[in-house]
Design an enzyme around this catalytic site. Structure first.
Site, PDB file in Angstrom:
ATOM      1  N   HIS A 104       0.865  -1.183   0.000  1.00  0.00           N
ATOM      2  CA  HIS A 104       0.000   0.000   0.000  1.00  0.00           C
ATOM      3  C   HIS A 104       0.895   1.225   0.000  1.00  0.00           C
ATOM      4  CE1 HIS A 104      -3.663   2.365   0.831  1.00  0.00           C
ATOM      5  NE2 HIS A 104      -2.830   3.158   1.501  1.00  0.00           N
ATOM      6  N   CYS A 105       0.794   2.032  -1.042  1.00  0.00           N
ATOM      7  CA  CYS A 105       1.660   3.200  -1.208  1.00  0.00           C
ATOM      8  C   CYS A 105       0.925   4.443  -0.716  1.00  0.00           C
ATOM      9  CB  CYS A 105       2.068   3.362  -2.670  1.00  0.00           C
ATOM     10  SG  CYS A 105       3.154   4.775  -2.962  1.00  0.00           S
TER      11      CYS A 105
END
Length: 429
Positions: free
Chosen positions: A282-283
């Site tokens: 998850h960026c």
């Protein structure tokens, strides 16, 4: 006699909201002008602060929720909610960079504090498992503000040609296009039609038995690789290995929150609250997961950003520090604080260098993971379980599960998100 039909009681229709009205988190109609009214939690917090008493964590959370719910702007058909996390970069970044340009020591303090504050906020939100637009706002506003300073302070000095300016502008535009593509659907898994709700063995097999055509062949699912020196035939068929392995593995493939069977390499993101095909991580910079459908765009955005950033840094240093090499000008540029314009440009250069170094590290890790055909989630899982082969003090982690060689790994990455034609299991060697 005919039965008398009862008339249905018509529910009163809700009146349309005016531009300053909204429905608050309690489901009641409220007005923007009343944003400072009925603030019991805020009053309690101020009272405890004035009396030198500690503030309870739940009170802080309620104050934050109230402020974020009431921070709205007038809009058609009701006031729109403004995400409070996008505001700090818009206010603090220009102020801090201008303060840092006053003196060399102020620049050292500010440019050292900014990454530390960003890391602190990242760990705070990561621990609470909540989405935030802070980093996306910081990234986009940093791009815009650096470009604004370049146009206002660097270009007027006459050392940047039209072709160079056009090339830098084109790079900025391509970054925004790649970011837009990377923020789209990363490959969310849809819930297969199944009425069973508990992850028992028979219920886990339900999507395969009742609707095998539905769960079979997820687009872009990894269909090959070696596990314990054998080919994953079930992955080649595009389905999860549920019902064929141990019950423990079946329960591992079952997502109780999404109520679906995950295919190979898919995972549930606790921040987004949904399962993603071939989830990498998850960026926070795009406020989205990096998965099967947007991994290529994510790598493209990183590469374009690095090239454009290095090019912009070189143009700025060649303008404010003439007749010096880039590396020398970065550390030794006499007279740069003599005037405000060159000092602000030099400060923005160092800010860009810090951001570029961080993105270059992320880009390097991504290139290594792609070369070994591992995702960042698989790397972290292997490090926790102390499995796989680690090289260069853990910088390189090879799980050996999907690694098919350098060229084949990159070929598989280049075809992510495309619907592949599955070959029969008997033809796979």
């Amino acid at each position: 006699m005919k039965p008398v039909k009862k008339k249905k009681t018509e529910e009163p229709e809700l009146e349309p909201l005016c531009c300053c009205e909204y429905i608050d988190r309690n489901g009641e109609k409220n007005h923007v002008a009343a944003c400072l009214c009925d603030c019991q939690d805020l009053d309690e917090g101020c009272d405890r602060w004035l009396t030198c008493k500690s503030l309870r964590p739940e009170t802080c959370e309620r104050i934050t929720d109230t402020i974020s719910d009431r921070l709205r702007i007038p809009w058609l058909r009701g006031a729109k909610k403004v995400n409070i996390s996008i505001l700090p970069p818009l206010v603090l970044l220009p102020v801090l960079l201008r303060v840092a340009s006053w003196h060399f020591l102020l620049g050292v303090v500010v440019l050292t504090s900014l990454p530390m504050l960003a890391l602190w906020y990242y760990y705070l939100t990561h621990r609470r498992k909540e989405q935030t637009l802070f980093f996306l706002s910081l990234g986009l506003f940093s791009l815009g503000y650096m470009y604004y300073v370049f146009l206002q302070e660097v270009v007027p000095q006459g050392h940047v040609g039209p072709a160079q300016l056009a090339l830098l502008t084109c790079g900025l535009f391509l970054i925004l296009v790649a970011l837009y593509r990377a923020k789209k659907n990363p490959g969310y898994l849809s819930n297969p039609a199944c009425n069973d709700k508990s992850p028992s063995n028979s219920q886990i097999e339900c999507p395969i038995k009742k609707g095998q055509e539905k769960t079979k062949g997820f687009p872009g699912t990894d269909t090959s690789g070696s596990l314990n020196n054998r080919t994953l035939k079930d992955d080649a068929k595009g389905s999860s290995r549920v019902g064929l392995d141990s019950p423990a593995k079946s329960k591992e493939d079952w997502c109780a929150k999404c109520q679906l069977v995950r295919p190979a390499r898919a995972w549930h993101c606790r921040i987004c609250g949904i399962c993603v095909r071939r989830m990498d991580h998850h960026c926070v910079w795009i406020n989205s997961c990096v998965g099967e459908s947007n991994h290529q765009a994510f790598i493209l955005a990183l590469s374009i950003f690095l090239l454009t950033s290095v090019y912009g840094i070189s143009l700025t240093l060649n303008t404010i520090c003439r007749d010096r090499s880039l590396f020398t000008a970065l550390f030794y540029c006499p007279g740069v604080y003599a005037n405000y314009s060159s000092a602000l440009s030099f400060t923005c250069v160092w800010y860009s260098v810090i951001i570029t170094a961080g993105m270059a590290y992320i880009f390097l890790i991504q290139l290594i993971n792609i070369s070994y055909n591992v995702t960042e989630r698989e790397v972290q899982q292997a490090l926790r379980q102390k499995t796989g082969r680690r090289l260069l003090c853990g910088l390189i982690v090879d799980t050996g599960q999907y690694n098919r060689g350098f060229l084949r790994n990159w070929l598989q990455f280049s075809t992510l998100g495309t619907r592949t034609v599955h070959t029969p299991a008997e033809d796979i060697v």
